[in-house]
Structures are given as C-alpha cells and as structure tokens.
Design a protein around this motif. Structure first.
Motif, PDB file in Angstrom:
ATOM      1  N   ILE A 186      16.485  -6.048  -8.948  1.00 46.34           N
ATOM      2  CA  ILE A 186      16.304  -5.108  -9.647  1.00 46.34           C
ATOM      3  C   ILE A 186      14.754  -5.080 -10.039  1.00 46.34           C
ATOM      4  O   ILE A 186      14.175  -6.154 -10.274  1.00 46.34           O
ATOM      5  N   LYS A 187      14.203  -3.866  -9.761  1.00 41.33           N
ATOM      6  CA  LYS A 187      12.788  -3.721  -9.971  1.00 41.33           C
ATOM      7  C   LYS A 187      12.247  -2.878 -11.022  1.00 41.33           C
ATOM      8  O   LYS A 187      13.057  -1.611 -11.464  1.00 41.33           O
ATOM      9  N   THR A 188      11.162  -3.082 -11.720  1.00 41.42           N
ATOM     10  CA  THR A 188      10.610  -2.260 -13.064  1.00 41.42           C
ATOM     11  C   THR A 188      10.560  -0.797 -12.443  1.00 41.42           C
ATOM     12  O   THR A 188      11.068   0.289 -13.070  1.00 41.42           O
ATOM     13  N   SER A 189       9.511  -0.693 -11.591  1.00 41.39           N
ATOM     14  CA  SER A 189       8.730   0.621 -11.578  1.00 41.39           C
ATOM     15  C   SER A 189       8.378   0.860 -10.171  1.00 41.39           C
ATOM     16  O   SER A 189       8.148  -0.061  -9.130  1.00 41.39           O
ATOM     17  N   THR A 190       7.748   2.169  -9.938  1.00 40.46           N
ATOM     18  CA  THR A 190       7.153   2.607  -8.712  1.00 40.46           C
ATOM     19  C   THR A 190       5.618   2.342  -8.686  1.00 40.46           C
ATOM     20  O   THR A 190       5.023   2.175  -7.664  1.00 40.46           O
ATOM     21  N   GLY A 191       5.201   2.015  -9.816  1.00 39.41           N
ATOM     22  CA  GLY A 191       3.648   1.978  -9.792  1.00 39.41           C
ATOM     23  C   GLY A 191       3.003   3.396 -10.236  1.00 39.41           C
ATOM     24  O   GLY A 191       1.825   3.466 -10.092  1.00 39.41           O
ATOM     25  N   PRO A 245       8.890  -7.334 -10.940  1.00 33.50           N
ATOM     26  CA  PRO A 245       8.129  -6.385 -11.638  1.00 33.50           C
ATOM     27  C   PRO A 245       7.114  -5.895 -10.829  1.00 33.50           C
ATOM     28  O   PRO A 245       6.458  -6.392 -10.002  1.00 33.50           O
ATOM     29  N   ALA A 246       6.743  -4.683 -11.024  1.00 32.05           N
ATOM     30  CA  ALA A 246       6.024  -4.019 -10.188  1.00 32.05           C
ATOM     31  C   ALA A 246       5.046  -2.696 -10.813  1.00 32.05           C
ATOM     32  O   ALA A 246       5.514  -2.184 -11.854  1.00 32.05           O
ATOM     33  N   GLY A 247       3.869  -2.737 -10.479  1.00 32.24           N
ATOM     34  CA  GLY A 247       2.954  -1.523 -11.149  1.00 32.24           C
ATOM     35  C   GLY A 247       2.185  -1.898 -12.196  1.00 32.24           C
ATOM     36  O   GLY A 247       2.473  -2.582 -13.040  1.00 32.24           O
ATOM     37  N   GLY A 248       0.622  -1.884 -11.767  1.00 32.82           N
ATOM     38  CA  GLY A 248      -0.363  -2.395 -12.870  1.00 32.82           C
ATOM     39  C   GLY A 248      -0.452  -3.786 -12.900  1.00 32.82           C
ATOM     40  O   GLY A 248      -1.208  -4.191 -13.910  1.00 32.82           O
ATOM     41  N   ILE A 249       0.184  -4.647 -12.277  1.00 32.08           N
ATOM     42  CA  ILE A 249      -0.149  -6.225 -12.310  1.00 32.08           C
ATOM     43  C   ILE A 249      -1.175  -6.563 -11.452  1.00 32.08           C
ATOM     44  O   ILE A 249      -1.080  -6.717  -9.979  1.00 32.08           O
ATOM     45  N   PHE A 289       6.504 -10.064  -7.084  1.00 33.69           N
ATOM     46  CA  PHE A 289       5.355  -9.065  -7.560  1.00 33.69           C
ATOM     47  C   PHE A 289       5.410  -7.925  -6.911  1.00 33.69           C
ATOM     48  O   PHE A 289       4.850  -8.097  -5.423  1.00 33.69           O
ATOM     49  N   GLY A 290       5.497  -6.711  -7.168  1.00 32.00           N
ATOM     50  CA  GLY A 290       4.865  -5.625  -6.410  1.00 32.00           C
ATOM     51  C   GLY A 290       3.618  -5.186  -6.748  1.00 32.00           C
ATOM     52  O   GLY A 290       3.392  -4.599  -7.911  1.00 32.00           O
ATOM     53  N   ALA A 291       2.670  -5.352  -5.780  1.00 34.80           N
ATOM     54  CA  ALA A 291       1.344  -5.417  -6.362  1.00 34.80           C
ATOM     55  C   ALA A 291       0.302  -4.953  -5.225  1.00 34.80           C
ATOM     56  O   ALA A 291       0.609  -5.511  -4.111  1.00 34.80           O
ATOM     57  N   SER A 292      -0.655  -3.981  -5.527  1.00 35.20           N
ATOM     58  CA  SER A 292      -1.457  -3.535  -4.215  1.00 35.20           C
ATOM     59  C   SER A 292      -2.914  -4.152  -4.711  1.00 35.20           C
ATOM     60  O   SER A 292      -3.635  -4.396  -3.720  1.00 35.20           O
ATOM     61  N   SER A 293      -3.064  -4.674  -5.852  1.00 35.27           N
ATOM     62  CA  SER A 293      -4.517  -5.246  -6.199  1.00 35.27           C
ATOM     63  C   SER A 293      -4.531  -6.681  -6.569  1.00 35.27           C
ATOM     64  O   SER A 293      -5.647  -7.026  -6.741  1.00 35.27           O
ATOM     65  N   THR A 336       0.967  -1.195   0.028  1.00 37.93           N
ATOM     66  CA  THR A 336       0.058  -0.131  -0.087  1.00 37.93           C
ATOM     67  C   THR A 336       0.853   1.161  -0.002  1.00 37.93           C
ATOM     68  O   THR A 336       1.653   1.424   0.926  1.00 37.93           O
ATOM     69  N   LEU A 337       0.738   2.112  -0.953  1.00 37.53           N
ATOM     70  CA  LEU A 337       1.564   3.230  -1.185  1.00 37.53           C
ATOM     71  C   LEU A 337       0.638   4.328  -1.437  1.00 37.53           C
ATOM     72  O   LEU A 337       0.821   4.965  -2.664  1.00 37.53           O
ATOM     73  N   SER A 338      -0.191   4.860  -0.526  1.00 36.76           N
ATOM     74  CA  SER A 338      -1.110   5.820  -0.940  1.00 36.76           C
ATOM     75  C   SER A 338      -0.955   7.132   0.220  1.00 36.76           C
ATOM     76  O   SER A 338      -0.480   6.599   1.386  1.00 36.76           O
TER      77      SER A 338
HETATM   78  O1  LIG Z   1       5.886  -1.666  -5.854  1.00 36.31           O
HETATM   79  C1  LIG Z   1       4.625  -1.610  -5.946  1.00 36.31           C
HETATM   80  C2  LIG Z   1       3.951  -0.701  -6.762  1.00 36.31           C
HETATM   81  O2  LIG Z   1       3.878   0.339  -6.154  1.00 36.31           O
HETATM   82  C3  LIG Z   1       2.237  -1.432  -6.778  1.00 36.31           C
HETATM   83  O3  LIG Z   1       1.836  -0.924  -8.064  1.00 36.31           O
HETATM   84  P1  LIG Z   1       0.138  -1.130  -7.965  1.00 36.31           P
HETATM   85  O4  LIG Z   1      -0.507  -0.307  -7.292  1.00 36.31           O
HETATM   86  O5  LIG Z   1      -0.126  -0.672  -9.307  1.00 36.31           O
HETATM   87  O6  LIG Z   1      -0.131  -2.633  -8.041  1.00 36.31           O
END
Ligand SMILES: O=C[C@H](O)COP(=O)(O)O
Length: 334
Positions: A233-238, A271-275, A304-308, A78-80
């Motif tokens: 190594i990680k792709t993205s911040t999301g 991999p992170a962001g949008g998965i 996986f970096g993922a919030s949902s 959670t990164l809100s």
């Molecule tokens: O590192 C994790 C990402 O910020 C999560 O991205 P997401 O909210 O698109 O799943």
C-alpha cells in the motif's frame, strides 16, 4: 569528488543478506464489518508522530548504514510529461550505480543498487532494456495515474500492456470517490480486478491519502486494499497537494501490522511524494523499524517513492566520508 578516505573510528555500513521474499498477497474476502470497525485515535497519532519528530537521528556510521538502506529501498522515479528515453536510460544507469565508485569503495561496499525504477507506461520497454541483467525491477504507474478517472476497461488494458512490456510492479491509483463515499465494496471490486490484470506482477495500491479527507478513510482504504490483494500500500502519487506524511504512514503501517496479525498475509509499504531529504528518509526508516520490525527494512517490503531523494543522500554520504558537503548540482538527477 575529491579523494575520499574512510573516516576513522567508524564501522563501514554493513550489507545484510536479503531474506526470502514473501509470497504475493492472496487477499481475503471483503469483510465489511471488519472494515467498519477500523477507527483512528487522532490525538494518539499526533503524540506518536511528535515523538518521532523529536527523536535524535542516528549519527556517523549508523547514519551512513541507514542511508545505504534507504537507497536499497528506493523506487527511483521519473514521472514527468517531458520524460524521454534518454532520461530514462540515465536514470537506469543511476539505479544500477547510485553512488560514485570512489564513494562506494570508501563505504566498503562491493556494490549497491536501488529497489526499482518507476516510470510511466510509455517508458517501460526502455527501462526494462536498460536494466537488463541487473535484477532491478521496473515499476509502472497505471490505471489513469495520477487521477484515476479513465474508464475501467482502459485501466485494465493499461495494466496488461505494461506487464506485457516487462513491468514487474504496477502502482495503481484507486478511485478516490469510492473511499470518500464509503463505498468499500466498489473499492474492493475495483482492486480485485486490478490484481487479476497484474497476473504475476506485484500490485502496489496508491491511496492518494492527501485526497481522502480523514485518517479513518485512509485506514479503511488500507484494509480494503489489503483484503483485495494489494502487495504494497502506497500513500501518494506525488501529484496531490499533500503527499506522504508521518501521520498517514503511522495509520497505514498499523493497518499492515493488524492485517498480518489477523490474516497472516504480509504486505509492504511505500511512502511517496515529497520525500527529498536524507533526514526525512531516516524518520520513515525509524517508523518502519519501530512499528513493524526490521523485516520491513528490506526492499521487498519497504520502498520510498522518490524522484530527488537520492541527491541528498549522496551528499550526506559524501560528507560522512570526506567531512565536506559538495554542491547539490554535482549530484543532480538525470
Ligand atoms: O511515486 C513516486 C512519486 O511520484 C515521487 O514523488 P516526488 O517526485 O515528490 O519524489
């Protein structure tokens, strides 16, 4: 959930014993000549990704087993701006028990937990407390996440404070300008300083690939990060316009493969962001298995970096055991 029964003619997902974790990446001196030889054959990347996209995904018990693996390899995030201690505590409860007890038992699993919980610095202490005794590490985003445009002194202090608060993994963001201007020495020095500030914590280097303009920049930044000692190594911040994709993932995992072949150092991938879909997660797992081998399907080398994402995986697993889909809101994240 309605009563769940184990499906007929289907083996339950197997819980594999975890292999010994690799040591932290000691890094290497910066080899600028090697970095400059890194090339990316874009048509070849596109062809390989097209094959991955066209592959039929695994079904039934195999799919369930892979989805369980995806949960074990998840940095539940959670990164809100409106994160609260209460939300973080609920997320940590979910991290300890990502599936309902009935579903878990129908899958034949005694227990299950995620790879890590990922939060902002201000939430680290709360998460550490909520995860006490679980063995689940807390990952913190750092160094002026997501843009990384705060002073170096502030970035280093931020890492130190998070590690002191109990973060075991630090997801730093690189200064994109260093990659965009091909100042690989500056990028290396920055990352070496971050690594030092991490001490015993794992350094996960976010390249923000959606902002690096070319796959060649992604590949070279991957090499520099690994030379500087990045453990992942990680792709993205999301938060970028374009986050994790299979194209950049292919380029990054091949950099990991070549780096290991040349230096012996083992580096993880995130991999992170949008998965957010189970189907998408299966594609990443297939990529890891085919490109790096099954050792990279363990949480110490793949996340996986993922919030949902967990919401959809839970729905698919429930469908596997009951034959019915439940409404997504029944699996809503905290
Ligand atoms: O590192 C994790 C990402 O910020 C999560 O991205 P997401 O909210 O698109 O799943």
């Amino acid at each position: 959930m309605s009563a769940v029964a184990k499906p007929k003619n289907a083996a339950p997902p197997a819980a594999a014993a975890a292999p010994a974790a690799p040591p932290l990446n000691a890094g290497t001196p910066l080899d600028l000549a090697r970095v400059r030889t890194v090339r990316v054959n874009q048509p070849a990347v596109a062809r390989r990704v097209a094959v991955l996209n066209a592959s039929r995904s695994v079904k039934k018990a195999y799919q369930a087993a892979w989805l369980v693996k995806a949960i074990q390899c998840m940095d539940l995030t959670t990164l809100s701006g409106d994160d609260t201690p209460g939300r973080v505590r609920r997320l940590c409860a979910k991290a300890r028990q990502p599936l309902g007890a009935e579903l878990l038992s129908a899958l034949g699993l005694p227990s299950l937990q995620v790879g890590a919980v990922c939060v902002y610095h201000e939430m680290v202490a709360e998460a550490v407390q909520a995860l006490q005794g679980s063995g689940i590490p807390v990952a913190v985003v750092s160094t002026g996440f997501p843009a990384g445009l705060t002073p170096m002194e502030t970035k280093l202090r931020e890492i130190e404070l998070s590690v002191a608060a109990g973060a075991q993994e630090v997801d730093i963001v690189i200064s994109r300008r260093h990659a965009l201007t091909h100042d690989w020495a500056a990028l290396y020095e920055e990352l070496v300083s971050f690594k030092k500030a991490c001490g015993p914590a794992h350094l996960k280097a976010i390249l923000a690939t959606g902002e690096l303009q070319t796959l060649e920049n992604v590949a070279r930044a991957s090499w520099v990060a690994m030379m500087a000692g990045a453990d992942f190594i990680k792709t993205s911040t999301g938060k970028e316009g374009v986050n994790a994709t299979l194209d950049v993932s292919l380029v990054m995992v091949r950099a990991i493969r070549d780096f290991q072949a040349e230096t012996g150092q083992v580096v993880g991938y995130k991999p992170a962001g949008g998965i957010s879909s189970a189907k998408g997660a299966l594609q990443y797992l297939a990529l890891m298995k085919e490109e790096l081998g099954p050792r990279w399907l363990q949480p110490d080398l793949f996340r996986f970096g993922a919030s949902s994402l967990l919401t959809d995986i839970e729905r698919q697993l429930e469908h596997y055991v009951t034959g019915h889909y439940s409404a997504a809101h029944r699996h809503a994240m905290p």
